[in-house]
Design a protein around this motif. Structure first.
Motif, short mmCIF file in Angstrom:
data_model
loop_
_atom_site.label_atom_id
_atom_site.label_comp_id
_atom_site.label_asym_id
_atom_site.label_seq_id
_atom_site.Cartn_x
_atom_site.Cartn_y
_atom_site.Cartn_z
N ALA A 125 1.40 -1.09 -0.09
CA ALA A 125 0.15 0.32 -0.24
C ALA A 125 0.35 1.61 -0.01
O ALA A 125 0.49 2.71 -0.25
N ASP A 126 1.90 1.22 -0.20
CA ASP A 126 3.15 2.33 0.35
C ASP A 126 3.05 2.60 -1.30
O ASP A 126 3.59 1.47 -1.73
N PRO A 127 2.93 3.81 -1.35
CA PRO A 127 3.28 4.48 -3.26
C PRO A 127 5.28 3.51 -3.27
O PRO A 127 5.29 4.15 -5.17
N SER A 128 5.89 3.82 -2.56
CA SER A 128 6.85 4.24 -3.15
C SER A 128 6.86 2.48 -3.85
O SER A 128 8.26 1.96 -4.10
N THR A 129 6.26 1.71 -2.76
CA THR A 129 6.65 -0.34 -3.59
C THR A 129 4.90 -0.75 -4.69
O THR A 129 5.34 -0.67 -5.93
N GLY A 130 4.49 -0.60 -4.25
CA GLY A 130 3.48 -0.29 -5.26
C GLY A 130 2.59 -2.02 -4.81
O GLY A 130 2.86 -2.56 -4.53
N GLY A 131 1.37 -2.02 -5.68
CA GLY A 131 0.80 -3.21 -5.57
C GLY A 131 0.54 -3.58 -6.68
O GLY A 131 0.95 -3.38 -8.04
N VAL A 132 -0.06 -5.25 -7.17
CA VAL A 132 -0.10 -4.99 -8.18
C VAL A 132 -1.37 -5.53 -8.96
O VAL A 132 -2.64 -5.36 -8.42
N VAL A 133 -1.54 -5.79 -10.16
CA VAL A 133 -3.15 -4.35 -11.03
C VAL A 133 -3.49 -6.76 -11.23
O VAL A 133 -2.28 -6.72 -11.47
N VAL A 134 -4.86 -6.22 -10.98
CA VAL A 134 -5.33 -7.82 -11.58
C VAL A 134 -6.91 -7.71 -12.15
O VAL A 134 -7.43 -5.79 -11.66
N THR A 135 -7.18 -8.35 -13.24
CA THR A 135 -8.38 -8.28 -13.58
C THR A 135 -9.13 -9.05 -13.39
O THR A 135 -8.95 -9.93 -12.35
N GLY A 136 -10.63 -9.02 -13.88
CA GLY A 136 -11.80 -9.99 -12.97
C GLY A 136 -12.95 -9.46 -12.82
O GLY A 136 -12.79 -8.86 -13.34
N ASP A 137 -13.67 -10.62 -11.93
CA ASP A 137 -15.46 -10.37 -12.73
C ASP A 137 -15.45 -9.60 -10.91
O ASP A 137 -16.79 -10.68 -10.29
N PHE A 138 -14.36 -9.56 -10.12
CA PHE A 138 -15.26 -8.53 -8.72
C PHE A 138 -15.92 -7.90 -8.42
O PHE A 138 -15.58 -7.13 -9.99
N LYS A 139 -16.18 -7.16 -7.80
CA LYS A 139 -16.25 -5.50 -7.76
C LYS A 139 -16.15 -5.34 -6.15
O LYS A 139 -16.80 -6.34 -5.19
N PRO A 140 -16.49 -4.25 -5.62
CA PRO A 140 -16.12 -3.67 -4.56
C PRO A 140 -17.40 -4.39 -3.52
O PRO A 140 -18.92 -4.44 -4.02
N GLY A 141 -16.75 -4.57 -2.50
CA GLY A 141 -18.46 -5.65 -1.85
C GLY A 141 -17.59 -6.71 -1.74
O GLY A 141 -18.42 -7.65 -0.14
N ASP A 142 -17.26 -7.50 -2.97
CA ASP A 142 -16.97 -8.79 -2.80
C ASP A 142 -16.11 -9.32 -1.80
O ASP A 142 -15.51 -8.55 -1.34
N VAL A 143 -15.52 -10.74 -1.46
CA VAL A 143 -14.70 -11.60 -0.50
C VAL A 143 -14.44 -11.73 -1.20
O VAL A 143 -15.10 -13.57 -1.47
N VAL A 144 -13.08 -12.12 -1.95
CA VAL A 144 -12.22 -13.53 -2.81
C VAL A 144 -11.29 -13.97 -1.74
O VAL A 144 -10.15 -13.13 -1.76
N PRO A 145 -11.68 -15.64 -2.13
CA PRO A 145 -10.58 -16.25 -1.72
C PRO A 145 -9.08 -16.34 -2.83
O PRO A 145 -9.43 -16.69 -3.93
N LEU A 146 -7.77 -15.62 -1.99
CA LEU A 146 -7.24 -16.10 -3.37
C LEU A 146 -5.98 -16.28 -2.32
O LEU A 146 -5.61 -16.78 -1.44
N THR A 147 -4.83 -17.37 -3.42
CA THR A 147 -4.54 -18.05 -2.58
C THR A 147 -2.69 -17.58 -3.34
O THR A 147 -2.15 -17.50 -4.30
#
Length: 207
Positions: A125-147
């Motif tokens: 979450a630190d802007p100096s690092t950054g996160g991984v861009v993801v795509t899919g059929d999710f939307k806010p409010g969902d909870v997705v199990p990820l490995t």
């Protein structure tokens, strides 16, 4: 014949009884060693996994629109399994995929190899690092199990909530970028309803 207890004896008995009551929680606390700092803190909105070699905290997908977002989390080495050792490389975060029981799909966009670092900690979450861009059929409010996968072969399954790119999440950026993902208004994308970070003003009677 009624036997009376002297006042000073009653006070002594009450004092002894009070000390005995105070001693019970102290002894039970010493025996459990269940300190608050040893337990997962789930106050923050995010998934976690404390059992793998790399501990995962506050995992989320920050989404500016349905079907696209940035995966973020804080990774730390588990000191009871693989504590950081001087001169030895720490594992890195190398992949993510939806778990078998997931109702949604999530795919990482492109390959990545995010080093945990010599300090044994990295915060996506630190802007100096950054996160991984993801795509899919999710939307806010969902909870997705990820490995999640790591370079040492370890895996961690996390229940990851999807949140809107608003408020505290507005400054989240993709790995290697300086700006957040654009909202649909900025790209002309009308395929999905744009998310608004502005709460409607409501009067005292819902007007």
């Amino acid at each position: 014949m009624t036997t009376s207890v002297r006042p000073h004896l009653r006070r002594k008995l009450a004092l002894v009884g009070g000390l005995a009551v105070l001693a019970v929680p102290a002894l039970s606390a010493c025996g459990s060693f269940d300190y608050a700092t040893d337990r997962p803190n789930v106050i923050a909105n995010g998934g976690y996994n404390m059992d793998s070699n790399v501990r995962v905290n506050a995992a989320r997908i920050v989404s500016p629109r349905a079907g696209k977002g940035v995966f973020i989390a804080t990774f730390t080495l588990n000191p009871t399994i693989g504590a950081a050792t001087a001169g030895s490389p720490n594992p890195s975060f190398t992949g993510l995929e939806t778990s078998a029981d997931a109702k949604q799909t999530v795919q990482a966009k492109g390959g990545f190899d995010i080093q945990i670092g010599n300090a044994g900690l990295v915060n996506l979450a630190d802007p100096s690092t950054g996160g991984v861009v993801v795509t899919g059929d999710f939307k806010p409010g969902d909870v997705v199990p990820l490995t999640l996968s790591f370079s040492d072969g370890d895996k961690a399954t996390v229940q990851v909530p999807v949140v809107t790119q608003c408020g505290a999440y507005a400054s989240v950026v993709p790995l290697g970028k300086k700006s957040p993902l654009p909202a649909p208004e900025a790209t002309g994308d009308t395929s999905t309803d744009p998310y608004s970070c502005t709460y409607p003003s409501v009067g005292p009677y819902g007007e």
